[in-house]
Design an enzyme around this catalytic site. Sequence first.
Site, PDB file in Angstrom:
ATOM      1  CG  HIS A  39      13.805  71.932 -51.446  1.00  0.00           C
ATOM      2  ND1 HIS A  39      15.022  69.842 -50.867  1.00  0.00           N
ATOM      3  CD2 HIS A  39      15.637  71.777 -51.050  1.00  0.00           C
ATOM      4  CE1 HIS A  39      15.805  70.113 -51.089  1.00  0.00           C
ATOM      5  NE2 HIS A  39      16.402  71.070 -51.349  1.00  0.00           N
ATOM      6  CG  ASP A  87      19.719  69.474 -50.265  1.00  0.00           C
ATOM      7  OD1 ASP A  87      19.055  69.717 -51.176  1.00  0.00           O
ATOM      8  OD2 ASP A  87      20.514  68.535 -51.948  1.00  0.00           O
ATOM      9  CG  ASP A 125      12.725  68.398 -53.714  1.00  0.00           C
ATOM     10  OD1 ASP A 125      12.714  69.420 -53.258  1.00  0.00           O
ATOM     11  OD2 ASP A 125      13.116  67.879 -55.028  1.00  0.00           O
ATOM     12  CG  HIS A 127      22.943  66.936 -55.347  1.00  0.00           C
ATOM     13  ND1 HIS A 127      22.997  67.165 -56.155  1.00  0.00           N
ATOM     14  CD2 HIS A 127      22.195  67.034 -53.986  1.00  0.00           C
ATOM     15  CE1 HIS A 127      21.986  68.086 -55.737  1.00  0.00           C
ATOM     16  NE2 HIS A 127      21.736  67.884 -54.757  1.00  0.00           N
ATOM     17  CD  GLU A 130      17.068  72.627 -54.569  1.00  0.00           C
ATOM     18  OE1 GLU A 130      17.822  73.631 -55.462  1.00  0.00           O
ATOM     19  OE2 GLU A 130      17.085  71.353 -54.734  1.00  0.00           O
ATOM     20  CD  GLU A 131      17.986  68.279 -54.306  1.00  0.00           C
ATOM     21  OE1 GLU A 131      18.671  68.019 -55.648  1.00  0.00           O
ATOM     22  OE2 GLU A 131      18.357  68.623 -53.100  1.00  0.00           O
TER      23      GLU A 131
END
Length: 454
Positions: free
Chosen positions: A90, A123, A92, A423, A156-157
């Site tokens: 992903h 990520d 995003d 994150h 996705e996030e």
Amino acid sequence: MSQNPIAETVASLMPRAKQELGELVAFQSVADWAQFPKSESEGAANWVADALRAEGFQNVSLLDTPDGTQSVYGFLPGPEGAPTVLLYAHYDVQPPLDDAAWISPAFELTERDGRWYGRGAADCKGGFIMHLLALRALKANGGVPVSVKVIVEGSEEQGTGGLQQYAEAHPELLTADTIVIGDAGNFRLGLPTVTATLRGMTLIKVKIDTLGGNLHSGMFGGVAPDALAALIRLLDSLRSADGSTTVDGLAADAVWEGLQYPEADFRADAKVLDGVELIGEGTIADRLWARPAVTVLGIDCPPVVGATPSVHASAVALISLRVPPGVDTAEAIKLLEAHLVAHTPWRAHLELEVVGQGQPFQADTGSPAYASMAAAMQVAYPGQEMQVSGMGGSIPLCNTLTSLYPEAEMLLIGLSEPEAQIHAVNESVSPEELERLAVAEALFLVNYAESKRG
């Protein structure tokens, strides 16, 4: 790394990989238009599409998904009769959180102490670059032995389910014999790992109202019901004294039988402050991979700066519940909602809104694809055996793909090992990990094609 032609090719491609990852990281592709321009996500999507076209992919498309974002699709045909492998990543990313806490700019890939720093570096923009590296290495060494589909998600996030809904409406699009999800990570830097389980999740917005408007705390405090205090009491009901998640009726005693997570390692990975206790009971693996976990993600209330002496009429929180494998997320949501209703104090008015959800996932680790990956990882990580772990996070698409294609094998690998700090501020990727995993993925595709021919 012991050299073979594929490994040598990947090594030679690493400077280009760094440049491309830097270009992709530069897009502030947070799929929340209230925080970041939609054009940033559209720019990242177009960058991914152009990269696929440059590698000879056909039918490259920007898929407009129901949540208002775009996923990028492409197809690279392989030899006649070859199996089809779907590669997922992903583009995003999570918001940068506190810009001031980043040592280098969040959206500027920066090398420091042997790692590359930037939001999405691990990520999961790095996951897409990993796929590109693997395919380029194969093309330089006899060709890609399988047909390849690539899908790169744009939300996705956010957990808003756009790609899941699109796939359900177009089930023929992502059909594959095996699916490689490039959004997980090694259990420890340098320890080759596939992730076999994921917790599911739900996001619920909780709103409490108690008064027609804020009141002077001197004139009314002590009698007038404070919505913020009611919210705090309600949220506290979701944890026992030791911090274990307590949702009425939701089991929280499952045991993880596989790879264990030493407490000292966890404390270091999580940067737990000296003297602070961990929460919950059972092994670290039990708590992370086999049991539910509730987290308060945010509270709407006045900030300390500028606060007035008021009894608050309304308060809002966003909470997440991670749902362990073996538990249906829809049932967990019902239990959580019932718990919140039952524990709301003072008969305050309660509103609940489910704003995101996804089912837990459990892979079949005995499949031929796992054997192919184990052999590949032994070459990419000399002297290391492939490990199988769980992951506390959620990738809702996994269950959608499993339900759509029950015969497909699925593996989860990626760059989000603990030191990556995904994150969080100062997210980074290990270029050595990127290189090794690209080699492993390329060798996996070779091994898998051979296993199907046999």
